[in-house]
Write an enzyme that holds these catalytic residues in place. Structure first.
Site, PDB file in Angstrom:
ATOM      1  N   ARG A 257       0.872  -1.161   0.000  1.00 18.95           N
ATOM      2  CA  ARG A 257       0.000   0.000   0.000  1.00 18.95           C
ATOM      3  C   ARG A 257       0.915   1.218   0.000  1.00 18.95           C
ATOM      4  NH1 ARG A 257      -0.836   4.657   3.557  1.00 18.95           N
ATOM      5  NH2 ARG A 257      -2.994   5.292   3.379  1.00 18.95           N
ATOM      6  N   ASP A 259       1.795   4.854   0.417  1.00 18.75           N
ATOM      7  CA  ASP A 259       1.260   5.988   1.149  1.00 18.75           C
ATOM      8  C   ASP A 259       1.306   7.263   0.326  1.00 18.75           C
ATOM      9  OD1 ASP A 259       0.463   7.312   3.767  1.00 18.75           O
ATOM     10  OD2 ASP A 259       2.355   8.344   3.362  1.00 18.75           O
ATOM     11  N   GLU A 296      -2.523   4.992  -2.208  1.00 20.37           N
ATOM     12  CA  GLU A 296      -3.358   5.978  -1.539  1.00 20.37           C
ATOM     13  C   GLU A 296      -3.144   7.291  -2.281  1.00 20.37           C
ATOM     14  OE1 GLU A 296      -3.943   8.530   2.569  1.00 20.37           O
ATOM     15  OE2 GLU A 296      -1.993   7.731   2.002  1.00 20.37           O
ATOM     16  N   ASP A 321     -11.027   7.837  -1.373  1.00 24.35           N
ATOM     17  CA  ASP A 321     -11.405   8.735  -0.283  1.00 24.35           C
ATOM     18  C   ASP A 321     -12.819   9.258  -0.470  1.00 24.35           C
ATOM     19  OD1 ASP A 321      -9.035   8.442   1.048  1.00 24.35           O
ATOM     20  OD2 ASP A 321      -8.196  10.376   0.446  1.00 24.35           O
ATOM     21  N   ASP A 322     -13.234   9.461  -1.727  1.00 26.47           N
ATOM     22  CA  ASP A 322     -14.564  10.006  -1.980  1.00 26.47           C
ATOM     23  C   ASP A 322     -15.648   9.114  -1.387  1.00 26.47           C
ATOM     24  OD1 ASP A 322     -13.363  12.056  -3.339  1.00 26.47           O
ATOM     25  OD2 ASP A 322     -14.526  11.814  -5.171  1.00 26.47           O
ATOM     26  N   HIS A 325     -15.691   9.720   2.370  1.00 24.48           N
ATOM     27  CA  HIS A 325     -16.199  11.042   2.739  1.00 24.48           C
ATOM     28  C   HIS A 325     -17.711  11.142   2.512  1.00 24.48           C
ATOM     29  CE1 HIS A 325     -12.068  11.762   3.110  1.00 24.48           C
ATOM     30  NE2 HIS A 325     -11.833  12.505   2.031  1.00 24.48           N
ATOM     31  N   HIS A 389      -6.994   4.325   9.623  1.00 22.71           N
ATOM     32  CA  HIS A 389      -6.120   4.999  10.594  1.00 22.71           C
ATOM     33  C   HIS A 389      -6.137   6.513  10.396  1.00 22.71           C
ATOM     34  CE1 HIS A 389      -3.305   4.964   7.170  1.00 22.71           C
ATOM     35  NE2 HIS A 389      -2.758   6.004   7.756  1.00 22.71           N
ATOM     36  N   ASP A 390      -6.173   6.979   9.145  1.00 26.01           N
ATOM     37  CA  ASP A 390      -6.165   8.418   8.877  1.00 26.01           C
ATOM     38  C   ASP A 390      -7.449   9.079   9.348  1.00 26.01           C
ATOM     39  OD1 ASP A 390      -3.756   9.284   7.790  1.00 26.01           O
ATOM     40  OD2 ASP A 390      -4.227   8.513   5.818  1.00 26.01           O
ATOM     41  N   GLN A 391      -8.570   8.531   8.918  1.00 22.06           N
ATOM     42  CA  GLN A 391      -9.851   9.185   9.184  1.00 22.06           C
ATOM     43  C   GLN A 391     -10.217   9.141  10.663  1.00 22.06           C
ATOM     44  OE1 GLN A 391     -10.801  10.926   6.831  1.00 22.06           O
ATOM     45  NE2 GLN A 391      -9.695   9.965   5.145  1.00 22.06           N
TER      46      GLN A 391
END
Length: 608
Positions: A257, A259, A296, A321-322, A325, A389-391
């Site tokens: 993955r 980054d 990503e 990501d869309d 979100h 982890h990000d969100q």
């Protein structure tokens, strides 16, 4: 020749380092005996030596210009941390038992993202192994490890790594990672590894001492950008390309993955990403197993995953990501930051249909048009989630979705992700409703750096002072708060959530409509005022309807099915899932009114 230390027969070891910034380089062996051996220049900035009597386990530095010792940029192990000596590792003698393993098909991936340090109380690779059978039985087909490249201290998300080839010593080092990968393959689980090719961390980053690995032509949010397209970039690219193959070859990793590829600045005619995709395909063919690259990216640029023959970079998949979100904004009603660009059922429908919501559409958050259409890309090229982890971790307190929106909303989100045609990604603990936070944490040694990180977190959330101070990233208590509490799985609500996830994954795996992982056999409609979403999916004569109520109150609607008879397969509001109870019929014949519970999702299958 391979960069780094390559152990040879007869107790010899070859050392090769790229250090064009140095006038002279020596090998400073510190164990099992101490000595300094001059290295020979090889041209183009490379230095080489074959050392006698250098057994595996020997520790060493490179001594630069007669002034300073530095760890090997290609160190495979840093047993004393980022400032200590490197250790020679011989990868040839690990007793692998996965010889028949050929990898996992992209469309079959169900990814479980985990952080080794907080996944178990022990925080090691070996401790992860103990939990693998439970993940397999749940329906997981791949685990994704947050970065394990050596970082400062023992507590870190992993994105501050400074030794890209070395495996974090506090997790169990090279042998521990190999044992984990081997155990996964024995259980039929693939392993995805998160790698960072856009920057290095601030503490223990000694690459500047060796050569122009970085460039001041670009700037990332985390510091100096990697030099992928400037003078000497051929050797920098070689370094990171060899790193990618290192994980595939020496650790049998199945997928990387990548980054934040939007922060890999490269205007070469053939980009670093394209070159990595080519070399990965060559390695896969030569070793007769599938090795994948998953990006990503927040660019919404389908070229990343288009094949080379269509003018793309040729990566296998990317995060969407869309989708996250759109789903998150619908469920929580949040509209701060990038969530302000989302919030309608139509956005989520478009993501189901095309992958991206923003496909050259104006973004108020970005204040410009953004993205390009990915409608031509197959569903299996998109990884979607309701949290990662990000969100979670980039919120001020690291709250998970269940803590923000509640139990019913968490089930609705899980169903929206898992019953999609895309690759679902679960964040560790969500499968049983873990409500411990996952805040940002570090364990730096440099006091000025620690102060800067604390100050930066406060400035990042200065608009949220009414909610208190963000957790101290350096505090051991912040790290401890992020650990999963596995004892919760035996409590009623958590047990019901785990059973719900298991049923969702069973349906995805066994239902003939849901096993058809494409966007072409999917239609969707959104009712904005009611916050209802309908999805129709089909395969041949088989048909499913997914009815999702994102409203926090009960909503009545006409059943949209086109056949004459339907059977209910799932309702998140059912009491068996600790829901409030359902008013939906088990069977439907003809047109009828349905009452959907607040924040619920139901699935009906045509029976005639």
């Amino acid at each position: 020749m391979q960069l780094g230390a390559t152990h040879m027969e007869g107790g010899r070891c070859e050392f090769l380092v790229w250090a064009p910034a140095c006038r002279e380089v020596s090998l400073h062996q510190v164990s099992p005996r101490e000595r300094v051996l001059p290295m020979e220049p090889q041209g183009n900035g490379y230095w080489r030596i074959i050392g006698e009597e250098v057994p595996p386990g020997s520790r060493y530095f490179y001594h630069l210009d007669g002034e300073r010792d530095r760890p090997d940029p290609v160190s495979n192990y840093q047993p004393q941390g980022v400032h200590g000596p490197s250790q020679v590792i011989d990868h040839r003698h690990f007793a692998w038992s996965d010889h028949g393993w050929r990898g996992c098909a992209l469309a079959d991936l169900v990814i479980y993202e985990l952080h080794v340090g907080t996944f178990t109380p022990a925080g090691t690779f070996d401790a992860v192994i103990e939990r693998l059978p439970g993940l397999r039985d749940l329906g997981i087909t791949a685990i994704e490890l947050m970065p394990v490249a050596q970082f400062p201290g023992e507590r870190n998300w992993g994105y501050d790594g400074v030794q890209p080839f070395a495996v974090q010593h506090s997790y169990g080092g090279p042998e521990g990672l190999k044992r984990l990968v081997d155990a996964c393959h024995q259980l039929g689980l693939a392993v995805v590894l998160d790698v960072v090719y856009n920057h290095l961390g601030p503490e223990g980053n000694y690459l500047w001492d060796f050569g122009p690995y970085f460039t001041d032509h670009y700037r990332t949010p985390w510091g100096e950008a990697i030099n992928f397209d400037g003078p000497h970039s051929d050797e920098v690219r070689r370094y990171f390309l060899q790193n990618a193959l290192h994980w595939f070859k020496n650790y049998h990793i199945d997928a990387l993955r990548l980054d934040a590829v939007h922060a890999i600045y490269d205007f070469s005619a053939k980009t670093f990403l394209q070159e990595m995709a080519e070399q990965t395909r060559e390695f896969s063919l030569g070793n007769q197993r599938s090795c994948l690259l998953i990006a990503e990216s927040d660019l919404n640029d389908p070229r990343i995953i288009r094949p080379a023959e269509l003018g793309g970079y040729g990566l296998d998949a990317q995060w969407s990501d869309d989708f996250h979100h759109a789903l998150h904004a619908l469920i929580t009603g949040e509209d701060l930051g990038y969530y302000g660009d989302f919030g309608s059922t139509g956005d989520l429908v478009k993501s189901y249909r095309e992958g991206f919501v923003y496909s050259w559409r104006y973004s108020a958050f970005r204040k410009c048009r953004h993205g390009a259409s990915a409608a031509d890309r197959p569903a299996q090229q998109f990884v979607v989630c309701s949290q990662n982890h990000d969100q979670v971790g980039n919120r001020m307190r690291g709250e998970r979705l269940i803590a923000q929106a509640g139990f019913e909303a968490a089930k609705l989100a899980a169903a929206a992700v898992i019953l999609s045609p895309f690759i679902p990604l679960l964040f560790m603990g969500e499968e049983y409703g873990e409500d411990n936070p996952f805040p940002y944490f570090v364990s730096f040694e440099d006091e000025d750096l620690i102060a800067g990180v604390r100050r930066g977190r406060k400035e990042e959330f200065e608009d949220f002072h009414s909610q208190g101070e963000p957790p101290d990233p350096q505090s051991p208590e912040t790290f401890a708060a992020a650990r999963l509490d596995w004892s919760k799985r035996d409590k009623p609500g958590y047990r019901a959530m785990a059973a719900f996830y298991r049923e969702l994954l069973r349906l995805r795996r066994e239902n003939p409509v849901l096993t058809r992982r494409d966007k072409e056999h999917l239609e969707g409609w959104g009712l904005e005022d009611e916050k209802l979403l309908w999805l129709r999916r089909w395969s041949g004569k088989d048909e499913l309807w997914l009815l999702a109520n994102f409203n926090n109150k009960e909503i009545s609607c006409s059943f949209p099915g086109r056949g004459s008879a339907y059977r209910k397969l799932l309702d998140s509001a059912d009491r068996q899932w600790q829901g409030p109870g359902t008013r939906l019929p088990d069977n439907i014949e003809g047109r009828c009114k349905l009452n959907l519970a607040p924040q619920s999702l139901a699935v009906y299958q045509m029976t005639d």
